[in-house]
Scaffold this active site. Structure first.
Site, PDB file in Angstrom:
ATOM      1  N   GLU A  48     -34.741 -18.187 -68.436  1.00  0.00           N
ATOM      2  CA  GLU A  48     -34.922 -16.786 -68.055  1.00  0.00           C
ATOM      3  C   GLU A  48     -33.560 -16.102 -68.123  1.00  0.00           C
ATOM      4  OE1 GLU A  48     -36.456 -13.961 -64.352  1.00  0.00           O
ATOM      5  OE2 GLU A  48     -36.498 -16.156 -64.145  1.00  0.00           O
ATOM      6  N   ARG A 273     -35.194 -32.689 -62.315  1.00  0.00           N
ATOM      7  CA  ARG A 273     -34.080 -31.788 -62.597  1.00  0.00           C
ATOM      8  C   ARG A 273     -32.766 -32.453 -62.202  1.00  0.00           C
ATOM      9  NH1 ARG A 273     -34.278 -26.706 -58.675  1.00  0.00           N
ATOM     10  NH2 ARG A 273     -32.193 -26.463 -59.545  1.00  0.00           N
ATOM     11  N   LYS A 283     -29.680 -20.357 -59.706  1.00  0.00           N
ATOM     12  CA  LYS A 283     -29.087 -19.185 -60.336  1.00  0.00           C
ATOM     13  C   LYS A 283     -28.997 -18.023 -59.355  1.00  0.00           C
ATOM     14  CE  LYS A 283     -31.462 -18.936 -64.244  1.00  0.00           C
ATOM     15  NZ  LYS A 283     -31.928 -18.380 -65.547  1.00  0.00           N
TER      16      LYS A 283
END
Length: 574
Positions: A48, A273, A283
């Site tokens: 994104e 992850r 983020k």
């Protein structure tokens, strides 16, 4: 359904080195064996564009591009640009730059979710017409309350049984901007009693009256990630949609939407992850650090972003080695940051030029060395690679040495300079400290007075006497001034999110994460040092020229990593 055409093997996909096998590669191999996707392998990396890529994204990128390359397939770069309120072209551009720096190549396969907005809208209409989606007037908070909990079933929205015609009319009204943000959403009609909260009539479209950086003002409704994800995979002919493990509970929704729309169906596969000690990977939180001025920007060398690591002097090869060594697993764990530093150190040890730099200078005068004499001494560029040759460094009567290489009251096992003690100057001579000069007010040592043995050029004593200490130096007259920035972990604790009750991750910020030294001296060969070139400052660590703040007349160096390696066993289980 058959896969869309046009996704053929052979386009550039990135890394080709054969990695250790893992469960995802085993799935892909079995699919190829059984012909599940007619021999195709198409993966995608879908960030994104609402921030900069970090080391966790690098692991995912290497995995997706690597699997495609190993199997003659392609990997798409697709930007998930479904939330224009938080996204910017700056982030999309930076992500492409970072991926190219890693050596990854998507060829012609660059996509945006916004490329598919028309098709996604048509899919939403298709669901409404099939009675599988409805416009809901509940607020965001009400939707959350109606959804229930893990132990309590959800409650149906009072708008759930609107007619198809009414839903089509309201959804069109949403599209043309008749309603305010937050007043209505489009929800999938699934099962409010499902044990999976993601299946309790999730929102698939919402009103956002925000211009999009690619589509402008064309849309004021945008699909959610859960809706855009699977359908974009389908449109692009992705075979293996590889996600991190937090999307495992979303897979039933991914499958339900594709099945209800009766379109080509990729498979979603989840892996753990990357969690790195002393590091924040969110983020959102990284953005907070930037916006609140805790760091100088997304490329601050203390940040786990790829741009920050590049500025600090990390190499793409070391990041790739790290990602390969930690492997791909289903279960989440935390990897020690020392392992990443080991991979960086291991790579730089092979490629970095050795140079002399004195970070905290102390003047040293050799009393019996001729005042007007300058010698050129030969110094090895890299003992790990003889092909890198050697260079000549000037030697003179007055030098700079490290302040901590002298002690007035040396402790046990201190083998450097002290009054009456002899040491070896690297590539130079044996010298003996015979006196000191001190500041009259503070008593601080400001200068060392030494003598040298002219028969010991190269640091070897003809009589075979043993000298245990070796120190580095630079010529006072020939060295260059420099600023050196010493970086440490941004957080003091292994898990920064685990702070005391009532605190957040910022309570664990390291106040000593940056030390700036402004009076450093470096050897003259660094006058032409180019940004990004790695150097080993002998006995001090690995450094690189800062690409933003350094100039030929005002050198600035960032410490990449220290020489000390606390990761002694890289073959331990991760």
């Amino acid at each position: 359904m058959t896969a869309p055409k046009g996704e053929q093997a052979g386009s550039p996909a990135g890394p080709t080195a054969a990695p250790t096998s893992d469960f995802i590669r085993s799935i892909v191999a079995e699919d190829l064996r059984t012909g599940r996707y007619q021999g195709r392998v198409v993966t995608r990396f879908p960030p994104e564009p609402n921030g900069y890529l970090h080391i966790g994204h690098a692991k995912s990128a290497w995995l997706n591009f690597g699997i495609a390359a190993e199997n003659g397939g392609v990997c798409h770069l697709r930007f998930d640009d479904t939330n224009p309120a938080k996204e910017d072209v700056e982030y999309a551009d930076s992500m492409q730059e970072d991926l190219r720096w890693l050596g990854l190549d998507w060829g012609d396969h660059l996509y945006y979710s916004s490329d598919h907005f028309d098709t996604l809208h048509a899919y939403a209409v298709q669901l409404i017409e099939a009675g599988k989606a409805y416009v809901c007037d509940l607020s965001q908070e009400e939707i959350r309350r109606y959804r229930g909990t893990l132990t309590e079933v959800g409650k149906e929205s009072p708008y759930r049984n609107r007619t198809v015609a009414e839903n089509l009319e309201l959804f069109e009204g949403m599209r043309v901007g008749e309603f305010q943000e937050g007043s209505r959403v489009l929800r999938a009609k699934i099962d409010m009693s499902s044990g999976n909260l993601n299946m309790r009539d999730p929102v698939i479209y919402r009103i956002l009256k925000v211009p999009h950086h690619r589509t402008g003002d064309k849309w004021c409704i945008y699909p959610t990630y859960d809706f855009a994800h699977g359908q974009s995979d389908s449109i692009e002919g992705v075979t293996h949609s590889i996600c991190t493990v937090e999307f495992e509970d979303h897979r039933p929704l991914y499958d339900w939407l594709l099945d209800e729309l009766n379109i080509y169906h990729p498979q979603q596969i989840e892996f753990a992850r990357l969690n790195l000690s002393h590091t924040i990977m969110s983020k959102r939180k990284l953005r907070e650090l930037v916006e609140q001025g805790v760091v100088s920007g997304w490329d601050d060398p203390r940040m786990p972003t790829l741009s920050g690591m590049r500025r600090r002097g990390y190499t793409p090869e070391s990041i790739r080695t790290f990602c390969e060594r930690i492997g791909v697993a289903k279960r989440e764990n935390t990897v020690e940051i020392a392992m990443l530093e080991h991979c960086v150190r291991e790579d730089l040890n092979r490629r970095a030029l050795r140079v002399a730099a004195v970070l905290r200078p102390l003047r040293l005068v050799i009393e019996n060395y001729p005042e007007d004499q300058v010698e050129e001494l030969e110094a090895v560029n890299n003992p790990e690679d003889p092909s890198m040759g050697s260079r000549r460094v000037p030697f003179s009567r007055e030098l700079y040495v490290e302040r901590d290489d002298f002690s007035e009251d040396p402790p046990a096992k201190f083998f450097r300079l002290a009054l009456g003690r002899e040491v070896r100057l690297r590539y130079g001579y044996l010298i003996t400290c015979v006196g000191v000069t001190k500041d009259e007010e503070t008593g601080e040592v400001t200068e060392l007075r030494c003598t040298y043995d002219p028969e010991t050029r190269g640091g070897h004593a003809p009589d075979g006497r043993r000298v245990r200490g070796t120190i580095h130096w630079v010529s006072a007259a020939h060295s260059l001034p420099a600023e050196v920035r010493l970086y440490d972990h941004l957080f003091t604790t292994e898990k920064p999110d685990d702070g005391p009750a009532g605190s957040d991750y910022r309570s664990n910020l390291n106040p000593s994460s940056l030390e700036v030294l402004t009076a450093c001296r470096v050897e003259p060969s660094l006058a032409t040092a180019r940004p990004g070139t790695p150097y080993q400052f002998e006995r001090r660590g690995y450094f690189c020229v800062d690409p933003h703040d350094s100039s030929p007349g005002a050198l600035v160096f960032n410490r990449t990593v220290s020489l000390r390696d606390s990761w002694s066993k890289i073959d331990r289980e991760v």
